[in-house]
Write a protein that holds these residues in place. Structure first.
Motif, short mmCIF file in Angstrom:
data_model
loop_
_atom_site.label_atom_id
_atom_site.label_comp_id
_atom_site.label_asym_id
_atom_site.label_seq_id
_atom_site.Cartn_x
_atom_site.Cartn_y
_atom_site.Cartn_z
N LYS A 1 -12.71 -30.66 -3.25
CA LYS A 1 -12.72 -29.49 -2.28
C LYS A 1 -11.56 -28.54 -2.54
CE LYS A 1 -13.72 -32.69 1.50
NZ LYS A 1 -15.16 -32.14 1.96
N LEU A 2 -11.98 -27.04 -2.54
CA LEU A 2 -10.98 -26.12 -3.20
C LEU A 2 -11.07 -24.91 -1.97
CD1 LEU A 2 -9.43 -24.85 -5.26
CD2 LEU A 2 -11.60 -24.02 -6.31
N ILE A 3 -10.00 -24.43 -1.65
CA ILE A 3 -9.87 -23.22 -0.97
C ILE A 3 -9.24 -22.08 -1.82
CG2 ILE A 3 -8.71 -21.92 1.13
CD1 ILE A 3 -8.04 -24.76 2.17
N VAL A 4 -9.93 -20.83 -1.83
CA VAL A 4 -9.80 -19.81 -2.69
C VAL A 4 -9.58 -18.58 -1.63
CG1 VAL A 4 -10.35 -18.29 -4.66
CG2 VAL A 4 -11.14 -20.77 -4.54
N LEU A 5 -8.45 -18.04 -1.72
CA LEU A 5 -7.97 -16.88 -1.10
C LEU A 5 -7.78 -15.61 -1.63
CD1 LEU A 5 -7.33 -16.02 1.84
CD2 LEU A 5 -4.89 -16.74 1.51
N ILE A 6 -8.80 -14.48 -1.84
CA ILE A 6 -8.40 -13.58 -2.63
C ILE A 6 -8.51 -12.41 -1.74
CG2 ILE A 6 -9.88 -14.56 -4.52
CD1 ILE A 6 -12.47 -13.06 -3.43
N GLY A 7 -8.16 -11.19 -2.41
CA GLY A 7 -8.18 -9.86 -1.77
C GLY A 7 -7.09 -8.93 -2.44
N PRO A 8 -7.12 -7.79 -2.18
CA PRO A 8 -6.24 -6.72 -2.91
C PRO A 8 -4.76 -6.84 -2.60
CG PRO A 8 -7.17 -5.49 -0.93
CD PRO A 8 -7.70 -7.20 -0.76
N ALA B 1 -1.07 -6.51 -1.35
CA ALA B 1 -0.52 -6.02 -0.16
C ALA B 1 -1.29 -6.31 1.17
CB ALA B 1 0.10 -4.61 -0.22
N VAL B 2 -2.68 -6.89 0.97
CA VAL B 2 -3.28 -7.21 2.14
C VAL B 2 -2.73 -8.41 3.10
CG1 VAL B 2 -4.87 -8.73 1.14
CG2 VAL B 2 -5.76 -7.19 3.14
N GLY B 3 -2.06 -9.31 2.55
CA GLY B 3 -1.38 -10.33 3.38
C GLY B 3 -1.70 -11.71 2.92
N LYS B 4 -2.09 -12.10 1.70
CA LYS B 4 -2.45 -13.35 1.11
C LYS B 4 -1.43 -14.25 1.25
CE LYS B 4 -3.79 -11.64 -2.78
NZ LYS B 4 -3.67 -10.15 -2.74
N THR B 5 -0.01 -13.94 0.88
CA THR B 5 0.96 -14.95 0.73
C THR B 5 1.20 -15.69 2.07
OG1 THR B 5 1.66 -13.55 -1.03
CG2 THR B 5 3.39 -15.29 0.11
N GLY C 1 -4.84 -15.14 -5.04
CA GLY C 1 -4.47 -14.31 -5.70
C GLY C 1 -5.35 -13.17 -5.99
N GLY C 2 -5.28 -12.04 -6.78
CA GLY C 2 -6.21 -10.90 -6.71
C GLY C 2 -6.63 -10.74 -8.28
N GLY D 1 -12.13 -13.91 1.40
CA GLY D 1 -11.59 -12.66 1.20
C GLY D 1 -10.84 -11.84 2.34
N LEU D 2 -9.65 -11.41 2.29
CA LEU D 2 -8.99 -10.44 2.94
C LEU D 2 -9.25 -9.06 2.64
CD1 LEU D 2 -5.57 -12.55 3.21
CD2 LEU D 2 -7.72 -12.97 4.61
N THR D 3 -9.34 -8.23 3.71
CA THR D 3 -9.45 -6.77 3.44
C THR D 3 -9.07 -5.97 4.78
OG1 THR D 3 -11.26 -5.06 3.06
CG2 THR D 3 -11.94 -6.45 4.71
N MET D 4 -9.01 -4.58 4.52
CA MET D 4 -8.11 -4.00 5.56
C MET D 4 -8.85 -2.48 5.57
SD MET D 4 -4.12 -3.98 5.83
CE MET D 4 -3.95 -5.34 6.54
N GLU D 5 -8.78 -1.80 6.59
CA GLU D 5 -9.03 -0.67 6.46
C GLU D 5 -8.14 0.40 5.36
OE1 GLU D 5 -8.05 0.96 10.35
OE2 GLU D 5 -9.71 -0.08 11.43
N ARG D 6 -9.03 1.22 4.60
CA ARG D 6 -8.43 1.57 3.35
C ARG D 6 -7.06 2.34 3.60
NH1 ARG D 6 -12.25 4.25 -1.10
NH2 ARG D 6 -12.63 2.07 -0.88
N GLU D 7 -7.14 3.26 4.57
CA GLU D 7 -5.67 4.05 4.81
C GLU D 7 -4.65 3.07 5.26
OE1 GLU D 7 -5.25 7.19 4.09
OE2 GLU D 7 -7.07 7.01 3.24
N LYS D 8 -4.92 2.15 6.06
CA LYS D 8 -3.69 1.20 6.30
C LYS D 8 -3.16 0.51 5.47
CE LYS D 8 -2.46 -1.83 10.14
NZ LYS D 8 -2.72 -2.23 11.34
N LEU D 9 -4.26 -0.05 4.24
CA LEU D 9 -4.01 -0.78 3.18
C LEU D 9 -3.12 0.17 2.05
CD1 LEU D 9 -4.23 -3.38 1.48
CD2 LEU D 9 -6.18 -2.24 0.22
#
Length: 314
Positions: free
Chosen positions: A6-13, A15-19, A101-102, A197-205
């Motif tokens: 079993k493996l969890i993978v957390l990705i995203g750009p 500064a989106v809040g992965k840590t 990671g990213g 995957g974590l995402t966010m409105e572009r302006e906010k990101l």
């Protein structure tokens, strides 16, 4: 048939809040975290890579941080080998490995059964390019790749000559780009994977990215870069990282500090955009939008519930 790990993978750009989320998930699912960032492997590059601090880890074991000197090369192939070993090791302890990671290509190389080595090789062609790189320089070779295969060029550092040459070699021997060649294979997940995957409105990101850069400068990013400079590390893969190459331009007297910081913000925003494009095109990701901070707890629960359901965890 052997049961898949079993493996969890957390990705995203960036500064989106992965840590912060990764720590919550590790606590909930008895996880250990593997860094999926190609630059956090380097010692002495902490602020610019947004490396997690000891306090932020909250006792959760972390892997693949600070394993390389800044003048050493690090490849996707080495990452693949190290991470797959860590997945086995963590799983053997009864814990759940969580890659965070990213760096899309690196993570993709671990979780899918790509047979990269099947693409043809041409030793004579490779040696010819190696000589050209020595004479004309890394940038020249990278520009040639960019003209022929811009997708691969966008994901390879100009100083990572080995990967630049490999991409040109695949093109030369198969008539296809690396990305074309890989897309024609039918990649299978090697693990029972929950890919979030974590995402966010572009302006906010973008606003978060700008603020993060300002915070990095307050925390001493310039001093960190200056330390590398004074150690004589003036070239190589590590200092091509965003956050380092811009301030190196300042230290070389090419731009003002203000211009270097603005360039750092712009490059970070562009990188975030490229990261999102890569993840959306290359991986089958379950996306969660974190734009509304008032909904943070609800989103965290949604993500936890998705993982528990996907991996049959409590």
């Amino acid at each position: 048939m052997q049961e898949r790990k079993k493996l969890i993978v957390l990705i995203g750009p960036t500064a989106v809040g992965k840590t912060a989320l990764s720590i919550r998930l590790a606590k909930k699912f008895n996880g250990e975290i593997i860094s999926g960032d190609s630059m956090q492997v380097y010692k002495g590059m902490d602020i610019g890579t947004a490396k997690i601090t000891k306090d932020e880890m909250e006792g959760i074991p972390h892997h693949l941080l600070d394993i390389k000197e800044p003048d050493e090369a690090f490849s996707a192939a080495e990452f693949q080998e190290l991470v797959r070993g860590k997945i086995e090791e963590i799983s053997s302890r009864g814990a759940i490995p969580i890659i965070v990671g990213g760096t899309g290509l690196y993570i993709q190389s671990v979780i899918y059964d790509y047979q990269f080595s099947e693409a043809g090789g041409d030793k004579e062609f490779r040696e010819k390019l190696e000589k050209e790189a020595e004479i004309a320089g890394n940038e020249e070779l990278h520009q040639r790749l960019n003209a022929l295969d811009p997708v691969s060029a966008a994901n390879i550092h100009p100083n990572n000559v080995r990967r630049v040459i490999r991409a040109l070699e695949v093109l030369h021997t198969t008539g296809k780009s690396v990305s074309e060649y890989q897309s024609q294979q039918k990649p299978e997940l090697l693990y029972e994977t929950a890919l979030i995957g974590l995402t966010m409105e572009r302006e906010k990101l973008y606003s978060r990215i700008n603020r993060r850069v300002e915070l990095m400068m307050q925390q001493g990013l310039l001093q960190e870069v200056d330390t590398l400079w004074n150690k004589g590390i003036k070239s190589g893969q590590a200092i091509q990282a965003i956050g380092y190459k811009e301030l190196y331009s300042y230290l070389r007297g090419e731009v003002s500090l203000e211009s270097a910081i603005e360039q750092l913000k712009q490059n970070s925003r562009r990188y975030a955009k490229r990261q999102l494009t890569w993840f959306r095109n290359k991986m089958s990701v379950e996306w969660f939008d974190l734009s509304d901070e008032a909904e943070a707890e609800k989103k965290n629960k949604e993500i936890s519930d998705f993982i528990a359901g996907k991996l049959n965890l409590k």
